[in-house]
Enzyme design. Sequence first.
Site, short mmCIF file in Angstrom:
data_model
loop_
_atom_site.label_atom_id
_atom_site.label_comp_id
_atom_site.label_asym_id
_atom_site.label_seq_id
_atom_site.Cartn_x
_atom_site.Cartn_y
_atom_site.Cartn_z
N ASN A 147 7.29 30.46 -24.77
CA ASN A 147 6.47 31.06 -23.86
C ASN A 147 4.96 30.27 -23.88
OD1 ASN A 147 5.53 33.32 -21.98
ND2 ASN A 147 3.92 33.70 -23.54
N ASP A 213 -0.04 29.63 -22.02
CA ASP A 213 1.30 29.87 -21.53
C ASP A 213 1.81 28.59 -20.95
OD1 ASP A 213 0.54 32.49 -22.09
OD2 ASP A 213 2.17 32.94 -20.77
N ASP A 243 11.22 33.68 -28.51
CA ASP A 243 10.13 34.70 -28.42
C ASP A 243 9.81 34.98 -27.16
OD1 ASP A 243 8.00 35.72 -30.32
OD2 ASP A 243 6.84 34.28 -29.05
N GLU A 279 13.75 38.29 -27.47
CA GLU A 279 12.90 39.25 -27.86
C GLU A 279 12.50 39.73 -26.47
OE1 GLU A 279 8.64 40.27 -29.75
OE2 GLU A 279 9.22 38.38 -29.08
#
Length: 546
Positions: A147, A213, A243, A279
């Site tokens: 991310n 990001d 993640d 996740e």
Amino acid sequence: MRCNARLLCAVLCALLCLSGCAGNQAADGGKPASSVQMIEYNSGLEPVARDDDYRTTYEIFVYSFCDSDGDGIGDLNGIREKLDYISDMGFDQLWLTPVHPSSTYHKYDVDDYLAIDPAFGTMEDYEALLEECHARGIRVLMDLVLNHTSDTHPWFRAAADYLRDLPPDREPSAEHCPYFEYYSFSREPQDGFVPLEGTSWYYEARFWSEMPDLNLCNETVRGEIRDIMRYWLDKGVDGFRLDAVTSYMTGSPEGNIEILGFLVDTCKNLNPDCYLVGEAWTDRSSIAMLYTSGIDSLFDFPFADSEGIIRAVMAGSYPASDYVQAMVRAEEVYGEANPSHVDAPFYTNHDMGRSAGYYALDEGPVTKMAYALSLFMPGDSFVYYGEEIGMKGSGRDENKRAPMYWSDDADAPGMCAGPPDMDEVQMKFPSLEDQMEDDLSLWRWFTEVIRVRKAFPAIARGVTEPVDAISDESVACFIRRSVDDEEVLVVMNLRGEAVEKDVSTVSDGLRLAAVLGTNEESISYEDGIISLPPYSIAVLTFDMEQ
Ligand code: CA
């Protein structure tokens, strides 16, 4: 009858005395036999190994697990030293938190995706760890944080330097600096964006200004990700834990599904056996939507944490039967989205307060049963290191990542110093060293629960069929049936009072196959009646020959 029973008892006592004198001494004169029923009863159970994704996974927070070289920081060689411990408990997969170079102790802000942080070891150490894991049948999942990168990653530095040098009246160009498009920059302030120092630009950094990001829609970034995945799969990594997948494109579920789909396709093209677990800290319907990407597994957050279904059931806020209903619902909803999905149940992780703190008055049984509820869910089940000994840790994140409590002696081999700024964490249950000497310890409980989970493949691989006639406020009862027609009946007493249940209505050919108790009282099965002491579990098989 009574006389015969006494006679039989006398003969048995004499035999026991002959074999070891003390009454509960083992015949070989070694460690005393246990007075705890499950240890004797389950001792003949053998794990059924299958090369599939229905694993029992141990999550290691690398910084705090085991230090091999005395600098107080957990490392790869430390993990390697503990593989017997991990393997003996029955775990057959590891998830290591990120191992890439990073300036933070947690390493969720990566500086280089193709290297190992020197504090954790070398590339050779990582390769040796992989090799030894594979030799034991343990798969290794790499934590891939896509991310965002660190703001000190060379990609971000290059982009930031480029913008600093760019005359204010000139438009940036990816031709001049491709890294400009690796991230999301804006001339205007926006939600989730922070100012880029030394410029009038802003960049997207949802978690923290030091974690910019990545622009995961950019084809060049996707090419980098393909290279990263190939690099580690070539080394022998068995899969990736992804993640923060709901943050890939913040506020756009469709965008996240598209990106996840790209990651799944990329990974499977490189290696069809590669396993991916994501996740997504969100609700059931949002998790189900993400399953449409084709990802193998997503962590089952609704069951986890102090606010989740397991805690609510064990605290008595929900009846025991709700645990069964919730599993059935999850299987239906996720199954509709991805029929070949493998649920990823877990109870706690490195972002959550540890479970021993969820039940202040509990002396062990409730904490034990709660984790058993997680380990009895179908799928790839995850256990956070230290939970198997009921470590404590809540409040600031550092406390949730305290040093593995190998021993009471802080100078014992392997002991880590713990994250900087960690508060002093007062443990509730003894160290591993002490728990290994106790047949009623949490550690022993985990070992037995995993032994049972692995001996009956239907537990991890089957579909849940509720037995409504038996489930109630205190009892959770269900059949788990796999596609291979393996099936078990599970009866759990989740409360502090003993219960008796007539299970003959389910089948008159049941056999008590495994028992899990949290105290010295025994589970029995006679004439169709299962008797369960407080906080205990019985597993019965369907033996039609009886
Ligand atoms: Ca170290």
